[in-house]
Design a protein around this motif. Sequence first.
Motif, PDB file in Angstrom:
ATOM      1  N   ARG A  81      -4.757 123.028 -20.497  1.00 52.55           N
ATOM      2  CA  ARG A  81      -4.169 122.438 -21.764  1.00 52.55           C
ATOM      3  C   ARG A  81      -4.395 120.757 -21.854  1.00 52.55           C
ATOM      4  NH1 ARG A  81      -3.560 125.376 -25.341  1.00 52.55           N
ATOM      5  NH2 ARG A  81      -2.387 123.712 -26.332  1.00 52.55           N
ATOM      6  N   PRO A  82      -4.521 120.324 -22.881  1.00 53.53           N
ATOM      7  CA  PRO A  82      -4.920 119.028 -23.043  1.00 53.53           C
ATOM      8  C   PRO A  82      -3.409 118.212 -23.276  1.00 53.53           C
ATOM      9  CG  PRO A  82      -5.300 120.219 -25.087  1.00 53.53           C
ATOM     10  CD  PRO A  82      -5.084 121.281 -24.128  1.00 53.53           C
ATOM     11  N   PRO A  83      -3.343 117.189 -22.978  1.00 53.54           N
ATOM     12  CA  PRO A  83      -4.485 116.008 -22.605  1.00 53.54           C
ATOM     13  C   PRO A  83      -4.848 116.112 -21.104  1.00 53.54           C
ATOM     14  CG  PRO A  83      -2.603 114.731 -22.959  1.00 53.54           C
ATOM     15  CD  PRO A  83      -1.990 116.427 -23.195  1.00 53.54           C
ATOM     16  N   GLN A  84      -6.020 116.114 -20.988  1.00 49.99           N
ATOM     17  CA  GLN A  84      -6.498 115.796 -19.604  1.00 49.99           C
ATOM     18  C   GLN A  84      -7.331 114.501 -19.376  1.00 49.99           C
ATOM     19  OE1 GLN A  84      -6.552 118.301 -17.024  1.00 49.99           O
ATOM     20  NE2 GLN A  84      -4.983 119.483 -18.515  1.00 49.99           N
TER      21      GLN A  84
END
Length: 441
Positions: free
Chosen positions: A427-430
Amino acid sequence: MTDQEDPGSRSEPTAHRLTTRETAERLGVKPETVYAYVSRGQLSSNRAPGGRGSTFDAAEVEALARRTGRREPAPSAGDLAFRTGITLIESDRYYFRGVDATELARRHTYEEVAEWLWTGELRTGMRFAAPAEALAAARRTGGALPAHCGSTDRLRVAVVAAAAADPLRFDLSREAVLGGARSLIPTLVSALPMVGGAPAAPSGTLAPKGADGGIADAGLARQLWPKLTARPADEASLDVLDTALGLLIDHDLAASTLAARVAASARAHPYAVVSAGLGVLEGPLHGAASGLAHRMLAEALERGGAAPVVADHLRTGRRVPGLGHRLYTAEDPRATTLFALLAKVPHAAPALAAARDVVTTTTRHAPLHANVDLALAVLSVSSGMAPEAGETVFAISRTAGWIAHALEEHGERPLRMRPTGQYNGPRPPQPLPVTMGTLLQ
């Protein structure tokens, strides 16, 4: 509002009407939405005979579908489903535009069956011709390939070369697509090299194929034969090959046909549609399956029986090729038709007996029946063809089917086949990834 509750409907009956359910499926909406269209004046409805429910004018529904951007009904059981008027598979038989496909292929040449699939008209004596420029381009390009390349590699390259030689390939009018198809198919055949320096087929024609099942003026089959084997063609063997070409033209939405329809949905030109189909066809579970059956059958003949060969497959967890089909509970009708013709070819008797031995041996453990790959293997083994010959026959034949589906898809909304991915990644944010160069420092 239900079908029983439509007080605003008119009572006079009209021909070519759709029910509420059919209208909803055509528009890709719920039945309630259909009546919302009626209340807004976008559709008119009539009371159905007997006073139960409503009917809608098919042409009016089509026009609304075009205005609103028609949508496909939700597929059932997780499968894609598309309307098609080309092939019906039902009760262990299959039909081309409502006509028994096996009877059609037995009584008419490949070119005639292709025309029936494309146009709904049976044109006796139809012949396809390769244009000189496209053929020269395909042969030059194929000649540059490494010697180890197989026929499917050469067919893919020939399609690209023929496309490059056709500056009008982006014309998607029906007549332009049909004209391109009639020239592309013989170009593919003629671009293939002769096997073992086999001489060209002798001039002259054979008696027309008619109700008695006699051999036809072989047309494309006669051209293809020396590209598959160095052995001279006899009339019975040519009849098998021509019938195989007719039988394999289409088989509903097989994997390669779906790929072709996706390309056509994006309004790719016909050569690109065929390229999409060829890319999928090469898989071992599709067009290349006949090569596996060829090798198994050749081994059974070499070892004097099917039992040890079937046993080896079962012992190593491999499925026995040439058996079973998800759409048929009994023997594949294409196999049945070809076996009957192969029985008339004297030199095919040993391979045909081996194929029957494979079926008999395997059915002791599983209720599997012969499919068309096994029948193609009997033809290729008995005629001294390479294992990939069945795949070549499949590819040449199915090109006509891909064109038929492209023509049908051109009548649909463009780019309608756009599934939504179910994302299961991080899942972002990465954070931005660290480059390998930074790690090495």
